[in-house]
Write an enzyme that holds these catalytic residues in place. Structure first.
Site, PDB file in Angstrom:
ATOM      1  N   ASP A 150       1.054  -1.293  -0.158  1.00  0.00           N
ATOM      2  CA  ASP A 150       0.171  -0.002  -0.345  1.00  0.00           C
ATOM      3  C   ASP A 150       0.918   1.082  -0.228  1.00  0.00           C
ATOM      4  O   ASP A 150       1.701   2.025   0.977  1.00  0.00           O
ATOM      5  CB  ASP A 150      -0.434   0.470   0.893  1.00  0.00           C
ATOM      6  CG  ASP A 150      -1.952   0.923   1.111  1.00  0.00           C
ATOM      7  OD1 ASP A 150      -1.446   2.134   0.654  1.00  0.00           O
ATOM      8  OD2 ASP A 150      -2.924   0.857   2.308  1.00  0.00           O
TER       9      ASP A 150
ATOM     10  N   ASP B 154      -6.578  -0.985  -1.593  1.00  0.00           N
ATOM     11  CA  ASP B 154      -5.827   0.302  -1.699  1.00  0.00           C
ATOM     12  C   ASP B 154      -4.234  -0.617  -1.367  1.00  0.00           C
ATOM     13  O   ASP B 154      -3.445   0.461  -1.565  1.00  0.00           O
ATOM     14  CB  ASP B 154      -5.991   1.494  -0.241  1.00  0.00           C
ATOM     15  CG  ASP B 154      -5.386   0.632   1.120  1.00  0.00           C
ATOM     16  OD1 ASP B 154      -5.619  -1.040   0.767  1.00  0.00           O
ATOM     17  OD2 ASP B 154      -5.883   1.335   1.766  1.00  0.00           O
TER      18      ASP B 154
ATOM     19  N   GLN C 190       2.929   4.723   2.398  1.00  0.00           N
ATOM     20  CA  GLN C 190       2.171   3.845   3.840  1.00  0.00           C
ATOM     21  C   GLN C 190       3.111   2.476   4.280  1.00  0.00           C
ATOM     22  O   GLN C 190       4.222   2.205   5.292  1.00  0.00           O
ATOM     23  CB  GLN C 190       0.985   3.307   3.630  1.00  0.00           C
ATOM     24  CG  GLN C 190       0.648   2.320   5.033  1.00  0.00           C
ATOM     25  CD  GLN C 190      -0.817   1.812   4.780  1.00  0.00           C
ATOM     26  OE1 GLN C 190      -1.476   2.895   4.742  1.00  0.00           O
ATOM     27  NE2 GLN C 190      -1.218   1.671   4.307  1.00  0.00           N
TER      28      GLN C 190
ATOM     29  N   GLY D 222      17.942  -6.113   0.521  1.00  0.00           N
ATOM     30  CA  GLY D 222      18.147  -7.723  -0.519  1.00  0.00           C
ATOM     31  C   GLY D 222      17.122  -8.456  -0.843  1.00  0.00           C
ATOM     32  O   GLY D 222      16.972  -8.966  -1.187  1.00  0.00           O
TER      33      GLY D 222
ATOM     34  N   LYS E 132      -7.818  -5.146   4.270  1.00  0.00           N
ATOM     35  CA  LYS E 132      -7.977  -4.799   5.731  1.00  0.00           C
ATOM     36  C   LYS E 132      -8.044  -6.469   6.197  1.00  0.00           C
ATOM     37  O   LYS E 132      -8.852  -6.633   6.780  1.00  0.00           O
ATOM     38  CB  LYS E 132      -9.665  -4.120   5.513  1.00  0.00           C
ATOM     39  CG  LYS E 132     -10.137  -2.456   4.561  1.00  0.00           C
ATOM     40  CD  LYS E 132      -8.723  -2.026   5.391  1.00  0.00           C
ATOM     41  CE  LYS E 132      -8.978  -0.400   4.486  1.00  0.00           C
ATOM     42  NZ  LYS E 132      -8.006  -0.125   3.248  1.00  0.00           N
TER      43      LYS E 132
ATOM     44  N   TYR F 145       0.649   0.083  15.467  1.00  0.00           N
ATOM     45  CA  TYR F 145       0.738   0.158  13.719  1.00  0.00           C
ATOM     46  C   TYR F 145       0.522   1.160  12.368  1.00  0.00           C
ATOM     47  O   TYR F 145       0.934   2.457  12.197  1.00  0.00           O
ATOM     48  CB  TYR F 145      -0.878   0.387  14.516  1.00  0.00           C
ATOM     49  CG  TYR F 145      -1.482   0.642  13.130  1.00  0.00           C
ATOM     50  CD1 TYR F 145      -2.414  -0.809  12.282  1.00  0.00           C
ATOM     51  CD2 TYR F 145      -2.629   1.182  13.158  1.00  0.00           C
ATOM     52  CE1 TYR F 145      -3.132  -1.034  11.624  1.00  0.00           C
ATOM     53  CE2 TYR F 145      -3.010   1.715  10.989  1.00  0.00           C
ATOM     54  CZ  TYR F 145      -4.139  -0.196  10.817  1.00  0.00           C
ATOM     55  OH  TYR F 145      -4.802  -0.002   9.928  1.00  0.00           O
TER      56      TYR F 145
ATOM     57  N   LYS G 203      -3.023  -2.730   8.635  1.00  0.00           N
ATOM     58  CA  LYS G 203      -3.047  -4.131   8.356  1.00  0.00           C
ATOM     59  C   LYS G 203      -2.587  -5.675   7.115  1.00  0.00           C
ATOM     60  O   LYS G 203      -1.491  -4.564   6.465  1.00  0.00           O
ATOM     61  CB  LYS G 203      -4.021  -5.078   8.212  1.00  0.00           C
ATOM     62  CG  LYS G 203      -5.367  -4.741   9.266  1.00  0.00           C
ATOM     63  CD  LYS G 203      -5.107  -5.897  10.638  1.00  0.00           C
ATOM     64  CE  LYS G 203      -5.531  -6.212  11.421  1.00  0.00           C
ATOM     65  NZ  LYS G 203      -4.943  -6.796  12.657  1.00  0.00           N
TER      66      LYS G 203
HETATM   67  P1  13P Z   1      -4.977  -0.484   5.256  1.00  0.00           P
HETATM   68  O1  13P Z   1      -4.293  -1.267   6.045  1.00  0.00           O
HETATM   69  O2  13P Z   1      -5.587  -1.118   4.202  1.00  0.00           O
HETATM   70  O3  13P Z   1      -4.246   0.539   4.457  1.00  0.00           O
HETATM   71  O4  13P Z   1      -5.992   0.003   6.301  1.00  0.00           O
HETATM   72  C1  13P Z   1      -5.813   0.775   7.125  1.00  0.00           C
HETATM   73  C2  13P Z   1      -6.901   0.648   7.938  1.00  0.00           C
HETATM   74  O5  13P Z   1      -7.142   1.008   9.363  1.00  0.00           O
HETATM   75  C3  13P Z   1      -8.444   1.260   7.401  1.00  0.00           C
HETATM   76  O6  13P Z   1      -9.076   1.510   8.550  1.00  0.00           O
HETATM   77 MG    MG Z   2      -4.016   2.486   2.821  1.00  0.00          MG
HETATM   78 MG    MG Z   3      -4.808  -2.626   2.428  1.00  0.00          MG
END
Ligand code: 13P
Ligand code: MG
Ligand code: MG
Ligand code: 13P
Length: 372
Positions: A13, A54, A96, A105, A134, A234, A237
């Site tokens: 992402d 995304d 991100q 590597g 997600k 964080y 995900k």
């Molecule tokens: P992504 O991991 O898809 O970027 O989503 C993050 C998130 O917190 C959505 O609420």
């Molecule tokens: Mg995202």
């Molecule tokens: Mg995502």
């Protein structure tokens, strides 16, 4: 010996439109031009660029084997070029998933996710690529188990002589960085005891047990990168991907897809902190919306031909047969949402990716009274 083909699915992402909803077409164009150039230089044999919500997805075929420095560096540099486009457009979360300052590597442990297999192609080699948004790698445990281990899903386990000996599952403990191999059907109950804990034990690869196939060539592979552990905080995900081979002694493509006919619950969704139904979608619904979800899975089916990808691919879930599954997922989304901040919609405290708890503990620390 026949030349081996490597199929690499590497994703990250690096920015999206209107929040965490969908990759901008300019990023996909930038990725295509980067991979086109690499193909002309002979680094890869072929490529296909797409997205899952995304997450930007790079599908590449080549002769360099898994974990190839050249191919991983190409993916990293492609994500960097796309990050630049995302920054120019002021997209959300630009860069991100690029957690390291410079490539070193291999993309593993640096933010992007990857699933790769190296195989001797069969005369006809159908493959399915599954891309989730997600949610986390353990979300693949149930469908991969159902394809290769559950006779109520894959009829071939019962009635195809070359599937009847079952499959071997490689399971990773993503907290302690260990792995174990378990054979199905013999050790099925042991396997389920582990992979039911999908936040910790994740299916990494599946191997054939039938003598028809080389024992060391995986028939399925899942990305198991855990972003929260890599970054120590964080950062979104993991949004995992998987490669699954089909037919001729493996689950038929229809059996591979049957595993998705019921919307099971996965963790992720809004702020990576909620349980919700996994909704399988075709390209038309390949974005997240309600409460940043519900979590989605997009699938493409290809044939490999001498390390090229026969195009166009099949949009695996863009079929009326999956409409009832999507409807059921939407109903489950409603049901889960009504719990608001309560478990089991909201994840248990130690699995939440966002939390105010440390601040609240501090704020109220002098006010707790002991009770007898
Ligand atoms: P992504 O991991 O898809 O970027 O989503 C993050 C998130 O917190 C959505 O609420
Ligand atoms: Mg995202
Ligand atoms: Mg995502
Ligand atoms: P194969 O054994 O040729 O893969 O055929 C199985 C099948 O497609 C049944 O649906």
């Amino acid at each position: 010996m026949a030349a081996k083909t490597t199929l690499s699915l590497i994703k990250a992402d690096v920015g999206s439109i209107a929040g965490h909803l969908i990759v901008h077409p300019d990023l996909e164009e930038a990725a295509r031009s980067s991979l086109k150039d690499a193909k002309s230089r002979g680094v890869i044999e072929d490529y296909y660029v797409t997205h899952a919500g995304d997450d930007l997805q790079l599908v590449m075929t080549h002769r360099n084997g898994v974990d190839s420095r050249k191919v991983h560096e190409l993916a990293w540099q492609t994500f960097e070029k796309c990050t630049k486009v995302a920054k120019d457009l002021h997209l959300y979360g630009a860069g991100q998933d690029l957690l390291a300052d410079a490539f070193s590597g291999n993309v593993r442990g640096m933010g992007p996710g990857s699933a790769e297999i190296e195989i001797v192609e069969r005369p006809a080699e159908p493959v399915a690529l599954f891309m989730m948004d997600k949610t986390e790698p353990g979300a693949f445990n149930m469908p991969i188990f159902r394809m290769f281990g559950d006779p109520f899903c894959s009829a071939g386990l019962v009635i195809d002589p070359s599937m009847h000996s079952g499959f071997r599952f490689e399971v990773c403990d993503i907290e302690e960085h260990k792995r174990i191999f378990l054979d199905c059907p013999d050790e099925m109950y042991d396997l389920l005891a582990f992979i039911g804990s999908k936040g910790r034990y994740v299916i990494k690869r599946v191997y054939p047990r039938s003598g028809k196939f080389p024992k060391d060539e995986p028939v399925a592979c899942v990305s198991t990168d855990k972003l929260s552990q890599i970054a120590g905080k964080y950062v979104g995900k993991d949004d995992p991907v998987a490669i699954v081979r089909a037919q001729s002694g493996l689950p038929a493509m229809g059996e591979v897809l049957e595993a998705w006919s019921w919307p099971f619950l996965v963790s992720g969704w809004n702020r990576g902190s909620h349980n919700g139904p996994l909704m399988v979608v075709g390209m038309d619904d390949n974005r997240t919306s309600r409460f940043d979800g519900p979590p989605r899975c997009f699938g493409l089916g290809f044939q490999l031909a001498n390390a090229t990808l026969v195009k166009p691919p099949v949009d695996l879930f863009a079929d009326a047969a999956f409409e009832p599954t999507r409807r059921q997922a939407a109903e489950i989304a409603d049901y889960m949402r009504r719990h608001g901040p309560f478990e089991p919609h909201r994840l248990p405290m130690d699995e939440m990716e966002y939390t105010t708890m440390p601040d609240l503990m501090e704020k109220h620390k002098g006010k707790w009274e002991s009770v007898k």
